[in-house]
Design a protein around this motif. Structure first.
Motif, short mmCIF file in Angstrom:
data_model
loop_
_atom_site.label_atom_id
_atom_site.label_comp_id
_atom_site.label_asym_id
_atom_site.label_seq_id
_atom_site.Cartn_x
_atom_site.Cartn_y
_atom_site.Cartn_z
N VAL A 57 -2.05 -1.14 -5.29
CA VAL A 57 -3.36 -1.39 -4.71
C VAL A 57 -3.81 -2.83 -4.91
CG1 VAL A 57 -5.79 -0.69 -4.73
CG2 VAL A 57 -3.99 1.02 -5.07
N ARG B 234 0.83 -1.21 0.00
CA ARG B 234 0.00 0.00 0.00
C ARG B 234 0.86 1.25 0.00
NH1 ARG B 234 -4.26 0.81 4.78
NH2 ARG B 234 -2.29 0.99 5.96
N GLN C 238 -1.93 -5.13 -2.76
CA GLN C 238 -2.33 -4.95 -1.36
C GLN C 238 -3.66 -5.65 -1.08
OE1 GLN C 238 -4.96 -2.69 -0.11
NE2 GLN C 238 -4.50 -3.31 2.00
N GLN C 239 -4.58 -5.63 -2.05
CA GLN C 239 -5.86 -6.32 -1.88
C GLN C 239 -5.65 -7.83 -1.78
OE1 GLN C 239 -8.24 -4.99 -5.16
NE2 GLN C 239 -8.86 -3.09 -4.15
#
Length: 310
Positions: free
Chosen positions: A115, A110, A118-119
């Motif tokens: 993104v 992050r 990170q998810q």
């Protein structure tokens, strides 16, 4: 039971007869008898026949075997239980360490603006968190089973009277169709099928299910569910943290959702649908009110789960 070495003078006839009697009663195996008397098998049989001592009967051998099993099996069970407990501890430690590493990687992803990565790390972290909860739940059941075994093992002997024939049982009910596709595991949904059914039955909020499915651009969870024949949820499920707040739970080891997730695992809470959470809150409030007032009257039926865990 007699054990070697014996305080028997085998140089005398009485001593030899005592060893033969122990062998004939199956309290001494033939190898030990041969070693003590320092004779061959043929000589032992001749000596026993000369003094009118018969070899061990099947009944005596059976008693001896049962005695040995009664002494050895508890030791084997204890050894296996100790091994399982050690494995539980090692697995829990490994998962906890993995949780810390994944959380650290997710924060780094992050920070660098990654993104999507990170998810993915967040989903992996959630799955590891549920795995850790499952381990804790299994450990509780293991400890409970061990206590029950220790209580029930006293003076227990398995005989023909222990066999019971169960009659007038309910017929076997076919499982829902979604079980035929694959095991539906709401406690730790991993596959797309598990995630969709967990969302459909109220065990996952839509936002959580979307994150776990990692939908491609333009896809919606409703469309994927329809394609796979998964029904829409009857209402929107709420997040565990919101459910815990409604139920008034206190954090456990810093985790505010521990108790509400435990209710889901053991069946006290049917789902994260708001209606189910509200119904559970009303029930627990009524039970606590009766306990405070000392009343034993029951307002409605309580399931075995509710009676045991409250």
């Amino acid at each position: 039971m007699a054990q070697y070495p014996f305080t028997i003078d085998v140089s005398t006839v009485d001593g030899q007869l005592e060893v033969l009697r122990l062998w004939g009663n199956a309290e001494l195996n033939i190898s030990s008898a041969l070693l003590i008397l320092k004779v061959s098998t043929a000589e032992l049989l001749q000596l026993a026949e000369r003094h009118g001592i018969a070899p061990p009967s099947e009944e005596a051998l059976h008693r001896r075997i049962k005695d040995l099993e009664a002494r050895v099996r508890p030791q084997l069970r204890k050894s296996k239980r100790d091994q399982v407990e050690e494995e539980f501890s090692d697995i829990r430690t490994a998962v906890a360490e993995a949780l810390d590493r994944v959380a650290s990687i997710a924060l780094e992803a992050r920070a660098y603006g990654q993104v999507e990565a990170q998810q993915l790390y967040s989903v992996a972290h959630a799955r590891l968190r549920r795995a850790l909860d499952s381990i804790a739940s299994v450990r509780e059941k293991f400890d409970e089973a061990r206590l029950l075994e220790n209580e029930g093992a006293r003076d227990f002997e398995y005989t023909d009277a222990s066999i019971k024939v169960l009659r007038n049982l309910d017929r076997v009910v076919p499982r829902p169709d979604y079980y035929l596709i694959g095991d539906f595991n709401h406690a730790n949904p991993v596959t797309k099928h598990d995630i969709l059914w967990s969302w459909s039955q109220g065990f996952l909020a839509t936002s959580t299910a979307r994150e776990m499915l990692i939908l491609e651009e333009g896809d919606t969870i409703d469309e994927i569910a329809l394609q796979l024949g998964v029904p829409m949820p009857r209402e929107e499920a709420i997040l565990p943290a919101e459910a815990a707040a409604i139920l008034g739970d206190e954090p456990v080891d810093g985790d505010p959702t521990y108790n509400v997730r435990r209710r889901i695992r053991d069946g006290r809470l049917a789902s994260y649908f708001r209606s189910d959470v509200e119904a559970r809150r009303v029930f627990e409030y009524e039970v606590m009110s009766r306990q405070r007032s000392g009343s034993t009257a029951s307002a409605h039926y309580r399931s075995p789960y509710e009676t045991h865990f409250l």
